[in-house]
Scaffold this motif. Structure first.
Motif, PDB file in Angstrom:
ATOM      1  N   ARG A  61       0.787  -1.193  -0.025  1.00 52.72           N
ATOM      2  CA  ARG A  61      -0.002   0.166   0.048  1.00 52.72           C
ATOM      3  C   ARG A  61       0.958   1.247   0.024  1.00 52.72           C
ATOM      4  NH1 ARG A  61      -5.715  -0.604   3.249  1.00 52.72           N
ATOM      5  NH2 ARG A  61      -6.068  -2.692   2.690  1.00 52.72           N
ATOM      6  N   LEU A  62       1.885   1.293   0.700  1.00 55.31           N
ATOM      7  CA  LEU A  62       2.811   2.522   0.912  1.00 55.31           C
ATOM      8  C   LEU A  62       2.942   3.133  -0.608  1.00 55.31           C
ATOM      9  CD1 LEU A  62       3.875   4.660   2.690  1.00 55.31           C
ATOM     10  CD2 LEU A  62       5.918   3.372   2.781  1.00 55.31           C
ATOM     11  N   PRO A  63       3.632   2.423  -1.461  1.00 58.35           N
ATOM     12  CA  PRO A  63       3.697   2.876  -2.784  1.00 58.35           C
ATOM     13  C   PRO A  63       2.445   3.339  -3.765  1.00 58.35           C
ATOM     14  CG  PRO A  63       5.074   0.852  -2.612  1.00 58.35           C
ATOM     15  CD  PRO A  63       4.076   0.890  -1.412  1.00 58.35           C
ATOM     16  N   GLN A  64       1.449   2.905  -3.244  1.00 57.53           N
ATOM     17  CA  GLN A  64       0.119   3.641  -3.749  1.00 57.53           C
ATOM     18  C   GLN A  64       0.011   4.881  -2.985  1.00 57.53           C
ATOM     19  OE1 GLN A  64      -2.922   0.466  -4.694  1.00 57.53           O
ATOM     20  NE2 GLN A  64      -1.749  -0.882  -4.209  1.00 57.53           N
ATOM     21  N   MET A  65      -0.095   4.585  -1.829  1.00 60.06           N
ATOM     22  CA  MET A  65      -0.328   6.051  -1.303  1.00 60.06           C
ATOM     23  C   MET A  65       0.501   7.163  -1.427  1.00 60.06           C
ATOM     24  SD  MET A  65      -0.691   4.230   2.676  1.00 60.06           S
ATOM     25  CE  MET A  65      -0.402   5.481   3.544  1.00 60.06           C
ATOM     26  N   MET A  66       1.848   6.955  -1.943  1.00 57.18           N
ATOM     27  CA  MET A  66       2.761   8.001  -2.221  1.00 57.18           C
ATOM     28  C   MET A  66       2.206   8.391  -3.718  1.00 57.18           C
ATOM     29  SD  MET A  66       6.410   5.942  -1.335  1.00 57.18           S
ATOM     30  CE  MET A  66       7.279   7.039  -2.110  1.00 57.18           C
ATOM     31  N   HIS A  67       1.925   7.593  -4.506  1.00 60.66           N
ATOM     32  CA  HIS A  67       1.448   7.806  -5.918  1.00 60.66           C
ATOM     33  C   HIS A  67       0.177   8.708  -5.717  1.00 60.66           C
ATOM     34  CE1 HIS A  67       0.788   7.447 -10.239  1.00 60.66           C
ATOM     35  NE2 HIS A  67      -0.322   7.016 -10.063  1.00 60.66           N
ATOM     36  N   GLN A  68      -0.614   8.450  -5.016  1.00 61.70           N
ATOM     37  CA  GLN A  68      -1.773   9.308  -4.550  1.00 61.70           C
ATOM     38  C   GLN A  68      -1.380  10.676  -4.322  1.00 61.70           C
ATOM     39  OE1 GLN A  68      -4.443   7.161  -1.990  1.00 61.70           O
ATOM     40  NE2 GLN A  68      -5.223   5.927  -3.573  1.00 61.70           N
TER      41      GLN A  68
ATOM     42  N   VAL B 123      -7.612  12.188 -10.247  1.00 60.02           N
ATOM     43  CA  VAL B 123      -7.041  11.936  -8.847  1.00 60.02           C
ATOM     44  C   VAL B 123      -8.240  10.835  -8.331  1.00 60.02           C
ATOM     45  CG1 VAL B 123      -6.381  12.977  -6.810  1.00 60.02           C
ATOM     46  CG2 VAL B 123      -5.824  14.117  -8.567  1.00 60.02           C
ATOM     47  N   PRO B 124      -7.531   9.738  -7.602  1.00 56.88           N
ATOM     48  CA  PRO B 124      -8.610   8.910  -7.144  1.00 56.88           C
ATOM     49  C   PRO B 124      -9.483   9.643  -5.867  1.00 56.88           C
ATOM     50  CG  PRO B 124      -6.673   7.794  -7.275  1.00 56.88           C
ATOM     51  CD  PRO B 124      -6.271   9.261  -7.596  1.00 56.88           C
ATOM     52  N   ASP B 125     -10.514   9.321  -6.020  1.00 54.61           N
ATOM     53  CA  ASP B 125     -11.720   9.883  -4.902  1.00 54.61           C
ATOM     54  C   ASP B 125     -11.379   9.317  -3.587  1.00 54.61           C
ATOM     55  OD1 ASP B 125     -12.855  11.472  -6.683  1.00 54.61           O
ATOM     56  OD2 ASP B 125     -14.418   9.962  -7.271  1.00 54.61           O
ATOM     57  N   LYS B 126     -11.341   7.801  -3.440  1.00 54.28           N
ATOM     58  CA  LYS B 126     -11.206   7.320  -2.080  1.00 54.28           C
ATOM     59  C   LYS B 126      -9.749   7.171  -1.891  1.00 54.28           C
ATOM     60  CE  LYS B 126     -15.025   4.181  -2.506  1.00 54.28           C
ATOM     61  NZ  LYS B 126     -15.740   2.940  -2.442  1.00 54.28           N
ATOM     62  N   LYS B 127      -9.094   7.753  -0.777  1.00 52.53           N
ATOM     63  CA  LYS B 127      -7.663   7.495  -0.474  1.00 52.53           C
ATOM     64  C   LYS B 127      -7.486   6.121   0.559  1.00 52.53           C
ATOM     65  CE  LYS B 127      -5.170  10.860   0.556  1.00 52.53           C
ATOM     66  NZ  LYS B 127      -4.287  11.814   1.244  1.00 52.53           N
ATOM     67  N   MET B 128      -6.446   5.554   0.069  1.00 51.10           N
ATOM     68  CA  MET B 128      -6.007   4.495   0.924  1.00 51.10           C
ATOM     69  C   MET B 128      -4.848   4.920   1.472  1.00 51.10           C
ATOM     70  SD  MET B 128      -3.941   1.274  -0.868  1.00 51.10           S
ATOM     71  CE  MET B 128      -5.130   0.532  -1.806  1.00 51.10           C
ATOM     72  N   ASN B 129      -4.837   4.217   2.817  1.00 51.66           N
ATOM     73  CA  ASN B 129      -3.966   4.240   3.927  1.00 51.66           C
ATOM     74  C   ASN B 129      -3.989   2.837   4.428  1.00 51.66           C
ATOM     75  OD1 ASN B 129      -5.970   3.454   5.972  1.00 51.66           O
ATOM     76  ND2 ASN B 129      -6.750   5.844   6.072  1.00 51.66           N
ATOM     77  N   LEU B 130      -3.104   2.688   5.366  1.00 53.33           N
ATOM     78  CA  LEU B 130      -2.537   1.343   5.953  1.00 53.33           C
ATOM     79  C   LEU B 130      -3.619   0.685   6.735  1.00 53.33           C
ATOM     80  CD1 LEU B 130       1.184   2.168   7.071  1.00 53.33           C
ATOM     81  CD2 LEU B 130       0.315   1.194   5.034  1.00 53.33           C
TER      82      LEU B 130
ATOM     83  N   LEU C 245      -7.220   1.410   6.012  1.00 55.68           N
ATOM     84  CA  LEU C 245      -8.567   1.477   5.386  1.00 55.68           C
ATOM     85  C   LEU C 245      -8.280   1.467   3.708  1.00 55.68           C
ATOM     86  CD1 LEU C 245     -10.694   4.017   7.569  1.00 55.68           C
ATOM     87  CD2 LEU C 245     -10.856   1.387   7.257  1.00 55.68           C
ATOM     88  N   PRO C 246      -8.748   0.920   2.892  1.00 60.40           N
ATOM     89  CA  PRO C 246      -9.929  -0.158   3.126  1.00 60.40           C
ATOM     90  C   PRO C 246      -9.317  -1.324   3.994  1.00 60.40           C
ATOM     91  CG  PRO C 246      -9.478  -0.272   0.958  1.00 60.40           C
ATOM     92  CD  PRO C 246      -8.607   1.131   1.412  1.00 60.40           C
ATOM     93  N   GLY C 247     -10.301  -2.252   4.179  1.00 60.90           N
ATOM     94  CA  GLY C 247      -9.689  -3.733   4.808  1.00 60.90           C
ATOM     95  C   GLY C 247      -9.160  -4.318   3.528  1.00 60.90           C
ATOM     96  N   SER C 248      -8.456  -5.426   4.259  1.00 64.58           N
ATOM     97  CA  SER C 248      -7.850  -6.334   3.063  1.00 64.58           C
ATOM     98  C   SER C 248      -8.793  -6.788   2.114  1.00 64.58           C
ATOM     99  CB  SER C 248      -7.193  -7.746   4.151  1.00 64.58           C
ATOM    100  OG  SER C 248      -6.152  -7.128   4.848  1.00 64.58           O
ATOM    101  N   PHE C 249      -8.173  -6.979   0.798  1.00 62.89           N
ATOM    102  CA  PHE C 249      -9.261  -7.290  -0.042  1.00 62.89           C
ATOM    103  C   PHE C 249      -8.332  -7.925  -1.312  1.00 62.89           C
ATOM    104  CE2 PHE C 249      -8.022  -2.982  -1.036  1.00 62.89           C
ATOM    105  CZ  PHE C 249      -7.698  -3.069  -2.435  1.00 62.89           C
TER     106      PHE C 249
ATOM    107  N   ALA D  59      13.348  -2.961   1.795  1.00 64.74           N
ATOM    108  CA  ALA D  59      13.857  -3.811   0.782  1.00 64.74           C
ATOM    109  C   ALA D  59      12.894  -4.187  -0.323  1.00 64.74           C
ATOM    110  CB  ALA D  59      14.293  -4.836   1.521  1.00 64.74           C
ATOM    111  N   PHE D  60      11.622  -4.580   0.063  1.00 67.99           N
ATOM    112  CA  PHE D  60      10.643  -4.998  -0.702  1.00 67.99           C
ATOM    113  C   PHE D  60       9.903  -4.231  -1.682  1.00 67.99           C
ATOM    114  CE2 PHE D  60      11.225  -9.076   1.734  1.00 67.99           C
ATOM    115  CZ  PHE D  60      11.213  -9.985   0.828  1.00 67.99           C
ATOM    116  N   ILE D  61       9.752  -2.990  -1.156  1.00 68.99           N
ATOM    117  CA  ILE D  61       9.245  -1.691  -1.634  1.00 68.99           C
ATOM    118  C   ILE D  61      10.456  -1.246  -2.871  1.00 68.99           C
ATOM    119  CG2 ILE D  61       8.621   0.737  -1.750  1.00 68.99           C
ATOM    120  CD1 ILE D  61       7.319   0.267   1.175  1.00 68.99           C
ATOM    121  N   ASP D  62      11.542  -1.228  -2.379  1.00 64.68           N
ATOM    122  CA  ASP D  62      12.609  -0.932  -3.290  1.00 64.68           C
ATOM    123  C   ASP D  62      12.599  -1.924  -4.568  1.00 64.68           C
ATOM    124  OD1 ASP D  62      14.512   0.895  -4.386  1.00 64.68           O
ATOM    125  OD2 ASP D  62      16.321  -0.441  -3.372  1.00 64.68           O
ATOM    126  N   ALA D  63      12.636  -3.204  -4.162  1.00 61.92           N
ATOM    127  CA  ALA D  63      12.704  -4.475  -5.210  1.00 61.92           C
ATOM    128  C   ALA D  63      11.312  -4.139  -6.151  1.00 61.92           C
ATOM    129  CB  ALA D  63      12.556  -5.866  -4.500  1.00 61.92           C
TER     130      ALA D  63
END
Length: 293
Positions: free
Chosen positions: A35-42, A59-66, A68-72, A147-151
């Protein structure tokens, strides 16, 4: 020290609990990595839209954080039930597939959880029950995320590297860390300037960028936690492992006729940094005895 009677009486039990805790944290690390890369992109899209209103972008209407929303499921968008979200066990039970649409779930999810548990086990085993151990676990969890985000994205978020650096300085300032404040500050300066200098030398002679500024910040943070004395070991270990796997990746790319030649250096820095945090003294003693002796 957190030497309570219970810990002293049942050391194996606490080691198991720490390992299980690490596996559970690994499940949360998967959320951060995804999620963090997507949050940065938003955030980038929002900043761009605000700064340059003459260039309309979506720009996406619904903001993502760590949280919300729940796991899907990213494919069918179905909310994942708690029974299907148990670290490692749920992946094994579902045989690596979504319970609703049958889409294959990457094996990396349980591997990250297992890695987090293994690193928790090794860290607790090495340092024992202490306040410093708790912070070393935080250090390890942040390194796994970075490490995994960078990868995945070739990005090292400031929201990970900078808190890692400041937390290390705070621990040295308060005496919680065995690394002195002077060695930590020196490690931050040398760590940053080391890769920063290599970056500019490479750019001057080739006209290309060999690495990103996130690598500078990560090595600075590792210098804070491990001290400036460990920086040569960190750079050497990360360079050797990165070069070896990079050559393998190049060979595989050519075999499959792929043109990708960019590599993420952050995972190798993170691995070397964690390794040095635990075994820096042993490595230095081995080097002095076998190489210099």
């Amino acid at each position: 020290m957190l030497n309570t009677e219970t810990i002293n009486e049942y050391p194996t039990l606490f080691l198991i609990l720490v390992t299980l805790f690490g596996i559970i944290i690994g499940s949360f690390l998967n959320v951060i990595i995804y999620r963090l890369p997507q949050m940065m992109h938003q955030n980038w899209l929002e900043d761009f839209a605000e700064t340059f209103p003459e260039y309309p972008i979506s720009v996406p209407d619904k903001k993502m954080n760590l949280s919300l929303p729940g796991s899907f499921c990213p494919i069918c968008k179905t909310k994942i039930k708690p029974i299907h979200n148990v670290p490692i066990l749920s992946w094994l039970y579902l045989k690596g597939h979504c319970a609703y649409c049958g889409t294959k779930i990457s094996i990396r999810y349980p591997l990250v959880e297992a890695l987090s548990g293994a690193i928790s086990y090794l860290t607790y085993s090495h340092f024992g029950p202490s306040a410093y151990t708790i912070f070393c676990l935080i250090f390890a969890y942040l390194l796994i995320s970075a490490a995994f985000i960078d990868a995945d994205t070739k990005l090292l978020p400031d929201s990970i590297t900078l808190p890692l650096l400041w937390l290390g300085l705070l621990l040295s300032l308060t005496g919680v860390s065995p690394v002195s404040l002077q060695d930590s500050v020196t490690g931050a300066i040398i760590g940053y300037l080391c890769l920063w200098s290599l970056y500019w030398l490479f750019k001057i002679f080739t006209g290309k960028e060999g690495m990103g500024y996130g690598d500078f910040k990560l090595l600075a943070a590792l210098g804070v936690w491990c001290g400036w004395q460990a920086l040569p070991i960190i750079v050497l270990l990360s360079s050797v492992s990165g070069s070896t796997l990079g050559i393998i990746q190049l060979w595989m790319n050519r075999h499959h006729k792929e043109q990708t030649t960019t590599f993420a250096f952050g995972p190798y820095l993170a691995l070397a940094g964690w390794f040095c945090l635990l075994w820096k003294d042993d490595i230095m003693q081995w080097y002095i005895f076998h190489i210099l002796g």
